[in-house]
Each structure stands twice: as structure tokens, then as C-alpha cells.
Design an enzyme around this catalytic site. Structure first.
Site, PDB file in Angstrom:
ATOM      1  CG  ASP A   1      20.674  -5.949  27.447  1.00 19.06           C
ATOM      2  OD1 ASP A   1      21.575  -6.346  28.219  1.00 19.06           O
ATOM      3  OD2 ASP A   1      20.548  -6.360  26.274  1.00 19.06           O
TER       4      ASP A   1
ATOM      5  CD  GLU B   1      20.913 -14.436  20.801  1.00 18.29           C
ATOM      6  OE1 GLU B   1      20.459 -13.963  19.753  1.00 18.29           O
ATOM      7  OE2 GLU B   1      22.117 -14.669  20.984  1.00 18.29           O
TER       8      GLU B   1
ATOM      9  CG  ASP C   1      21.952  -7.414  20.955  1.00 20.48           C
ATOM     10  OD1 ASP C   1      22.263  -6.282  21.358  1.00 20.48           O
ATOM     11  OD2 ASP C   1      22.605  -8.437  21.220  1.00 20.48           O
TER      12      ASP C   1
ATOM     13  CG  HIS D   1      27.621  -6.382  29.762  1.00 22.08           C
ATOM     14  ND1 HIS D   1      27.442  -7.722  29.549  1.00 22.08           N
ATOM     15  CD2 HIS D   1      28.645  -6.010  28.955  1.00 22.08           C
ATOM     16  CE1 HIS D   1      28.342  -8.148  28.669  1.00 22.08           C
ATOM     17  NE2 HIS D   1      29.076  -7.128  28.281  1.00 22.08           N
TER      18      HIS D   1
ATOM     19  CG  LEU E   1      29.257  -5.027  14.316  1.00 22.25           C
ATOM     20  CD1 LEU E   1      29.687  -4.693  12.898  1.00 22.25           C
ATOM     21  CD2 LEU E   1      29.249  -3.761  15.149  1.00 22.25           C
ATOM     22  CB  SER E   2      23.525  -7.206  16.968  1.00 22.29           C
ATOM     23  OG  SER E   2      22.685  -7.702  17.919  1.00 22.29           O
ATOM     24  CB  SER E   3      25.428 -11.257  12.807  1.00 23.07           C
ATOM     25  OG  SER E   3      26.189 -11.982  13.741  1.00 23.07           O
ATOM     26  CB  SER E   4      22.812 -13.885  16.823  1.00 17.48           C
ATOM     27  OG  SER E   4      23.093 -13.001  17.859  1.00 17.48           O
TER      28      SER E   4
HETATM   29  C1  GLA Z   1      25.222  -8.816  23.913  1.00 17.59           C
HETATM   30  C2  GLA Z   1      23.822  -9.205  24.349  1.00 17.59           C
HETATM   31  C3  GLA Z   1      23.004  -7.949  24.697  1.00 17.59           C
HETATM   32  C4  GLA Z   1      23.741  -7.071  25.697  1.00 17.59           C
HETATM   33  C5  GLA Z   1      25.179  -6.823  25.228  1.00 17.59           C
HETATM   34  C6  GLA Z   1      26.020  -6.104  26.269  1.00 17.59           C
HETATM   35  O1  GLA Z   1      25.172  -8.116  22.710  1.00 17.59           O
HETATM   36  O2  GLA Z   1      23.184  -9.908  23.319  1.00 17.59           O
HETATM   37  O3  GLA Z   1      21.748  -8.329  25.192  1.00 17.59           O
HETATM   38  O4  GLA Z   1      23.695  -7.642  26.974  1.00 17.59           O
HETATM   39  O5  GLA Z   1      25.833  -8.041  24.902  1.00 17.59           O
HETATM   40  O6  GLA Z   1      25.617  -4.782  26.420  1.00 17.59           O
END
Ligand code: GLA
Length: 393
Positions: free
Chosen positions: A43, A168, A180, A41, A133-136
Site C-alpha cells: 500500500d 495514524e 487498513d 507491504h 488484524l488492524s485494531s488500530s
Molecule cells: C500494516 C500497515 C498497513 C500495511 C500492512 C502491510 O498493517 O498498517 O498499511 O502496510 O502493515 O501490508
């Protein structure tokens, strides 16, 4: 352990494309998911993060349409999206579900270059969806590089990342930072990305897979970011920053302050805001230590930063949950674990454990047992490798 065979996915999306839309998809692209080693958290607070793109992600088969229509299919989700480009406004439409991510990117591209062609696309992933895992971001980046190639716009990778991020942030409405999309668009094989989000500036730092394995542990607890406290945390940090600016000193980002500043703001900020700010400020210290350790291959010290980061996100930032606390505690209790923490936003989804080589399988077994006994749920385990960047396949 679940090892998904990803090499079949490009064929599978091409085949589905032929069945759905007829003819051949003109091009296929891949964008990776990511884990974040440290820098939780930070970024959206102007701090540093240390994401690693993984060898899993999202594949798309795409073709432009000259009638302005958008048609989207997924191998994993039944919902089909067939719309006219003229129906797309400035904001997501909840009826389009997962389609809002690629549609948001298309909308950003249309605004940028003024072209109205539609597109048809089939999506397939070997990454668990909506689990941290940031699929979006992977679907946004894959769509952005696909449209960039098909339109011939030749955007820089950083512009691709920013276009994906705007989809996003502006279109879908999650007030996330840039981590991400940058991790997915700018990944380099064998490296993690040390991203200074305030710039943004970045540097690639080597990660040695023969010295450290990354075990991903999926609690299977669903986590829908825009419905969780994510945007609340963003708002709380903004308020904490405003308070510090007014009462202590005027710095551009919350991540720029230190513990002495927080002490000086005592009385001006309530206890919750103070804890949120303390997480941000102390996490900046952990990332500095973590990067220095990584540079000399000291995975033990890096692991300790993960442990401390998890405690801070759990106690001060309050984005953990019982499942994530139990799974990371259980990992730490195993032999051969350097450290463990939740990854992504938290609130459920996945955690990671950094393990000595060849230890991950035994760790997964032991942690799985503890988790099953406590929650009666089979957690998912997977050893992910450091991946390469997004591109055409
Ligand atoms: C999500 C958000 C990121 C980041 C993380 C926490 O993945 O998409 O931008 O803030 O949470 O580190």
C-alpha cells in the site's frame, strides 16, 4: 477454538458508559478489523492490496461534550484518559497510550471543521489488539464515523478512511499505507476490497465463505509496529524507488517497476534494497494472479499466492519471525489448506490459513500441537468470516 461472543459488547459498552459518565451514550458504532489476503507491504509503495473485513472489530459508545474535554475508557485496558482538547497538539502523546488513535481522529476533525467540542467514549473490541488484524484502524474508523455522525458532517466513506489514515500517519507517526483504514471503512458484506492504493481506486470482489474458511492463527508474539522495523521498511523502499528513478526510468511508485528494471539497477542498489524491491515487484504479480483466481472461485490458486507471498515477506522483505514461519509451515502441512501467510505488517502477531470448508478445526488442532511443542506457547485460533462494513448499531 476461541469464539468470542460479540453480541454482548454493545450492551457492555453502553453499561460502562452509564457507570463512567452518567446518562446514556448518545450513539454506538462499529468498525471491523481486517485480514489481507495478498499484497503485503504494497500500500505505501503505490501497489494493490486485497484486504477482507472480518466479522470482528471495535465498538464505541460516544457522546459529545460542550466543555472541550476528552474522556476515554476501554473495556480491555485500565488506562483512563481524561484530557482537555486544548492539550492536543499535532502529535501523539505517549502518556495517552491507545487513546492517541481516537484523539488523532478528533484532532483531524477539529482541523477540518473548526469545532472544539470534546467527547466521551467507551471502547470494546472482539478482535485481538496489536496482532495484525488492524485494531488500530478499526478504532480510528469507528471514531471517525461516530464524530462524523455527531457533528453532522456527512463525510463520504473514502474521506472517513483518509481522516482515519491521517490520524495514524500524521498524529501517531506510523508511516503506514491506506489499506487498513480503507478496508474497515469501505467493506461490503460478502466481498473483499481490491484496492489500488495509488489512486486510490477500489473494486469489491466476491468471496465465497462456503468454499473457503479463513483460519486466523495468533502466535501471541507481541508486535508494536512503531517500535519495529516498519518505518525502516518504508524508508528502504523509498530509497530503492529513488535509485530506480535515477538509474533506470522514472515511474511514480516502486510497485510500478518490473524484474527487468531491477536487473538494470544492479550495481546501483545494495543487496538489501534489491531484495526489498524484489518483494514489492513480485508481490504485484501475485496479487494479479490472486484476484483473477478469486473471480472464478479458484481458492487453490489463491492459496498458492499466499504461500509464495509468505516466502517473499520472510526471505526478501524480512518481516517474518520464527513463530510466523513455523505456524504457516505447520498449516501448509495439513490436509485441506489452500495456503497460509502472515497477515498485517508481520514481526509477530497473526497469520492466516485458507482452508477447505470444515477443515479449519482439525487444522487448528494440528498446528496448535506443533506450535506448543516448538515454543511452549498456546497459539490462538479462530475462524473469521467475511464481515460487513462500519456503521451505527
Ligand atoms: C500494516 C500497515 C498497513 C500495511 C500492512 C502491510 O498493517 O498498517 O498499511 O502496510 O502493515 O501490508
Amino acid at each position: 477454538m476461541n469464539r468470542t461472543a460479540s453480541h454482548g459488547l454493545p450492551d457492555a459498552i453502553r453499561e460502562r458508559f452509564r457507570r463512567e459518565f452518567g446518562g446514556n451514550a448518545s450513539r454506538c458504532f462499529f468498525a471491523p478489523g481486517r485480514i489481507n489476503l495478498v499484497g503485503a507491504h504494497l500500500d505505501y509503495n503505490g501497489g494493490d492490496v486485497l484486504p477482507m473485513a472480518v466479522d470482528r472489530g471495535l465498538y464505541v459508545a460516544v457522546r459529545l461534550r460542550n466543555d472541550g474535554r476528552i474522556r476515554l475508557r476501554s473495556l480491555a485496558v485500565d488506562r483512563q484518559i481524561d484530557i482537555d482538547g486544548t492539550d492536543v497538539g499535532q502529535r501523539a502523546n505517549h502518556e495517552w497510550g491507545w487513546g492517541n488513535y481516537p484523539i488523532g481522529v478528533w484532532q483531524g476533525m477539529r482541523t477540518r471543521i473548526g469545532r472544539e467540542d470534546g467527547f466521551e467514549m467507551v471502547v470494546g473490541a472482539d478482535l485481538p489488539m496489536a496482532s495484525g488484524l488492524s485494531s488500530s484502524a478499526a478504532i480510528e474508523v469507528a471514531t471517525a464515523i461516530a464524530l462524523d455522525a455527531l457533528y453532522g458532517t456527512k463525510l463520504e466513506r473514502q474521506q472517513i478512511a483518509l481522516l482515519a489514515h491521517r490520524a495514524e500517519n500524521g498524529f501517531v507517526g506510523l508511516r503506514c499505507g491506506i489499506m487498513d483504514q480503507f478496508a474497515s471503512a469501505l467493506a461490503k458484506p460478502g466481498h473483499v476490497l481490491w484496492l489500488h492504493c495509488a489512486g486510490p481506486r477500489f473494486e469489491h470482489v466476491p468471496f465465497d465463505p462456503s468454499a473457503c474458511e479463513v483460519l486466523v492463527m495468533d502466535t501471541k508474539k507481541p508486535r508494536h509496529l512503531s517500535r519495529t522495523g516498519f518505518n525502516d521498511r518504508v524508508a528502504q523502499c523509498a530509497t530503492a524507488h529513488e535509485t530506480l528513478r535515477a538509474h533506470v526510468r522514472d515511474l511514480p511508485h516502486l510497485a510500478d517497476y518490473n524484474l527487468a528494471d531491477l536487473k538494470a539497477a544492479h550495481g546501483a542498489m545494495d543487496e538489501v534494497l534489491m531484495r526489498r524491491a524484489r518483494h514489492v515487484v513480485t508481490e504485484m504479480g501475485r496479487i494479479a494472479t490472486g484476484v483473477a483466481a478469486l473471480r472464478v472461485g479458484d481458492y487453490q490458486t489463491l492459496g498458492r499466492q499466499l504461500d509464495a507471498s509468505h516466502r517473499s515477506t520472510s526471505v526478501d522483505y524480512e518481516v517474518s519471525c520464527d513463530e510466523l514461519d513455523v505456524i504457516t509451515d505447520a498449516a501448509r502441512a495439513c490436509d485441506g489448506v489452500f495456503g497460509a501467510r502472515l497477515t498485517g505488517a508481520g514481526f509477530g502477531g497473526c497469520a492466516i490459513a485458507l482452508c477447505r470448508p470444515l477443515f479449519a478445526t482439525a487444522v487448528a488442532e494440528q498446528v496448535g500441537k506443533v506450535f506448543r511443542e516448538r515454543f511452549r506457547v498456546e497459539a490462538g485460533f479462530d475462524v473469521l468470516r467475511v464481515g460487513g462494513g462500519a456503521g451505527e448499531i
